[in-house]
Design a protein around this motif. Structure first.
Motif, mmCIF file in Angstrom:
data_model
loop_
_atom_site.group_PDB
_atom_site.id
_atom_site.type_symbol
_atom_site.label_atom_id
_atom_site.label_comp_id
_atom_site.label_asym_id
_atom_site.label_seq_id
_atom_site.Cartn_x
_atom_site.Cartn_y
_atom_site.Cartn_z
ATOM 1 N N ILE A 132 0.833 -1.201 0.000
ATOM 2 C CA ILE A 132 0.000 0.000 0.000
ATOM 3 C C ILE A 132 0.870 1.255 0.000
ATOM 4 O O ILE A 132 0.624 2.192 -0.759
ATOM 5 N N ASN A 133 1.900 1.279 0.847
ATOM 6 C CA ASN A 133 2.800 2.435 0.886
ATOM 7 C C ASN A 133 3.519 2.624 -0.443
ATOM 8 O O ASN A 133 3.678 3.748 -0.911
ATOM 9 N N LEU A 134 3.958 1.542 -1.046
ATOM 10 C CA LEU A 134 4.648 1.620 -2.325
ATOM 11 C C LEU A 134 3.716 2.205 -3.391
ATOM 12 O O LEU A 134 4.100 3.079 -4.155
ATOM 13 N N PHE A 135 2.466 1.764 -3.412
ATOM 14 C CA PHE A 135 1.489 2.283 -4.357
ATOM 15 C C PHE A 135 1.239 3.774 -4.119
ATOM 16 O O PHE A 135 1.213 4.568 -5.056
ATOM 17 N N LEU A 136 1.058 4.178 -2.890
ATOM 18 C CA LEU A 136 0.791 5.579 -2.578
ATOM 19 C C LEU A 136 1.967 6.465 -2.950
ATOM 20 O O LEU A 136 1.792 7.568 -3.474
ATOM 21 N N LEU A 137 3.179 6.022 -2.691
ATOM 22 C CA LEU A 137 4.360 6.814 -3.032
ATOM 23 C C LEU A 137 4.503 6.955 -4.538
ATOM 24 O O LEU A 137 4.807 8.030 -5.042
ATOM 25 N N ASN A 138 4.275 5.887 -5.279
ATOM 26 C CA ASN A 138 4.417 5.939 -6.727
ATOM 27 C C ASN A 138 3.345 6.807 -7.361
ATOM 28 O O ASN A 138 3.588 7.482 -8.351
ATOM 29 N N SER A 139 2.129 6.814 -6.818
ATOM 30 C CA SER A 139 1.067 7.608 -7.417
ATOM 31 C C SER A 139 1.257 9.098 -7.147
ATOM 32 O O SER A 139 0.699 9.926 -7.843
ATOM 33 N N ALA A 140 2.045 9.461 -6.145
ATOM 34 C CA ALA A 140 2.234 10.869 -5.801
ATOM 35 C C ALA A 140 3.492 11.460 -6.427
ATOM 36 O O ALA A 140 3.738 12.641 -6.292
ATOM 37 N N ILE A 141 4.269 10.658 -7.123
ATOM 38 C CA ILE A 141 5.516 11.142 -7.715
ATOM 39 C C ILE A 141 5.222 11.777 -9.070
ATOM 40 O O ILE A 141 4.535 11.203 -9.904
ATOM 41 N N ALA A 142 5.753 12.967 -9.277
ATOM 42 C CA ALA A 142 5.552 13.663 -10.545
ATOM 43 C C ALA A 142 6.450 13.076 -11.620
ATOM 44 O O ALA A 142 7.563 12.633 -11.347
ATOM 45 N N ASP A 143 5.947 13.080 -12.854
ATOM 46 C CA ASP A 143 6.760 12.676 -13.994
ATOM 47 C C ASP A 143 7.636 13.856 -14.391
ATOM 48 O O ASP A 143 7.225 15.009 -14.309
ATOM 49 N N VAL A 144 8.857 13.563 -14.843
ATOM 50 C CA VAL A 144 9.776 14.611 -15.286
ATOM 51 C C VAL A 144 9.717 14.679 -16.813
ATOM 52 O O VAL A 144 9.819 13.658 -17.494
ATOM 53 N N TYR A 145 9.550 15.894 -17.321
ATOM 54 C CA TYR A 145 9.448 16.135 -18.761
ATOM 55 C C TYR A 145 10.533 17.115 -19.210
ATOM 56 O O TYR A 145 10.940 17.985 -18.456
ATOM 57 N N TYR A 146 10.959 16.968 -20.453
ATOM 58 C CA TYR A 146 11.835 17.936 -21.099
ATOM 59 C C TYR A 146 10.961 18.713 -22.080
ATOM 60 O O TYR A 146 10.344 18.125 -22.973
ATOM 61 N N CYS A 147 10.873 20.011 -21.910
ATOM 62 C CA CYS A 147 9.937 20.838 -22.664
ATOM 63 C C CYS A 147 10.691 21.831 -23.552
ATOM 64 O O CYS A 147 11.775 22.300 -23.195
ATOM 65 N N SER A 148 10.077 22.161 -24.675
ATOM 66 C CA SER A 148 10.684 23.119 -25.594
ATOM 67 C C SER A 148 9.602 23.962 -26.266
ATOM 68 O O SER A 148 8.628 23.419 -26.796
ATOM 69 N N ASP A 149 9.797 25.289 -26.219
ATOM 70 C CA ASP A 149 8.892 26.190 -26.921
ATOM 71 C C ASP A 149 9.041 25.974 -28.420
ATOM 72 O O ASP A 149 10.149 25.788 -28.925
ATOM 73 N N LYS A 150 7.916 26.021 -29.134
ATOM 74 C CA LYS A 150 7.956 26.016 -30.597
ATOM 75 C C LYS A 150 7.891 27.445 -31.114
ATOM 76 O O LYS A 150 8.604 27.820 -32.029
ATOM 77 N N GLN A 167 13.944 26.169 -23.447
ATOM 78 C CA GLN A 167 13.904 24.734 -23.200
ATOM 79 C C GLN A 167 14.066 24.558 -21.706
ATOM 80 O O GLN A 167 14.890 25.234 -21.093
ATOM 81 N N PHE A 168 13.266 23.668 -21.121
ATOM 82 C CA PHE A 168 13.277 23.535 -19.676
ATOM 83 C C PHE A 168 12.804 22.157 -19.256
ATOM 84 O O PHE A 168 12.132 21.463 -20.016
ATOM 85 N N LYS A 169 13.191 21.773 -18.050
ATOM 86 C CA LYS A 169 12.685 20.549 -17.438
ATOM 87 C C LYS A 169 11.552 20.933 -16.499
ATOM 88 O O LYS A 169 11.583 21.999 -15.877
ATOM 89 N N ALA A 170 10.564 20.047 -16.396
ATOM 90 C CA ALA A 170 9.424 20.314 -15.519
ATOM 91 C C ALA A 170 8.950 19.015 -14.881
ATOM 92 O O ALA A 170 9.004 17.962 -15.497
ATOM 93 N N LYS A 171 8.502 19.133 -13.645
ATOM 94 C CA LYS A 171 7.847 18.024 -12.960
ATOM 95 C C LYS A 171 6.353 18.280 -13.056
ATOM 96 O O LYS A 171 5.874 19.337 -12.649
ATOM 97 N N ILE A 172 5.625 17.292 -13.601
ATOM 98 C CA ILE A 172 4.193 17.449 -13.820
ATOM 99 C C ILE A 172 3.465 16.258 -13.216
ATOM 100 O O ILE A 172 3.809 15.108 -13.482
ATOM 101 N N ASN A 173 2.461 16.547 -12.409
ATOM 102 C CA ASN A 173 1.638 15.504 -11.796
ATOM 103 C C ASN A 173 0.177 15.936 -11.905
ATOM 104 O O ASN A 173 -0.270 16.824 -11.181
#
Length: 131
Positions: A10-28, A52-58
């Motif tokens: 249960i703890n493992l599931f809760l921790l994984n669901s709350a972690i933001a994905d890391v993205y590499y972003c670039s303006d067009k 160009q920037f990195k972002a954490k998105i959840n």
């Protein structure tokens, strides 16, 4: 032992669901207006350098953070029924993130800086790809 195993899972599931994905972003595209003297009375149209920037998105936790953009405490709200959210900052920064019609590793965004008062104002759009 079963209780410990169940709590661990249960703890493992809760921790994984709350972690933001890391993205590499670039303006067009990024355009705006710029004040040559820092005075809001002399704004001129300007081609603004793309970023160009990195972002954490959840999306589940309604969170967006980017140290590269110096946007670390935004107020985000998810758009009901979609995988989209809009985040705003106290100094006029806004980013709208849309993952509704894109594959799971890439999302679209639209962002703007609207503070003014002599600062550069811009609008931009681009994509973010998951690391």
């Amino acid at each position: 032992m079963k209780k410990i195993s169940a709590l661990f899972i249960i703890n493992l599931f809760l921790l994984n669901s709350a972690i933001a994905d890391v993205y590499y972003c670039s303006d067009k595209i990024k355009n705006g207006i710029h004040s040559i003297t820092g005075n809001e009375s002399d704004y001129m149209p300007a081609q603004i350098k793309i970023s160009q920037f990195k972002a954490k998105i959840n999306f589940d936790e309604e969170e967006f953070s980017s140290n590269d953009l110096k946007l670390t405490s935004l107020n985000c709200q998810r758009i009901p029924g979609q995988i989209s959210m809009t985040c705003t900052g106290v100094y006029g920064d806004i980013i709208s993130i849309d993952a509704t019609n894109v594959n799971s590793n890439s999302i679209k965004y639209y962002r703007a800086s609207t503070y003014g008062r002599g600062d550069t104002l811009f609008v931009a759009n681009g994509t973010c790809d998951k690391f």
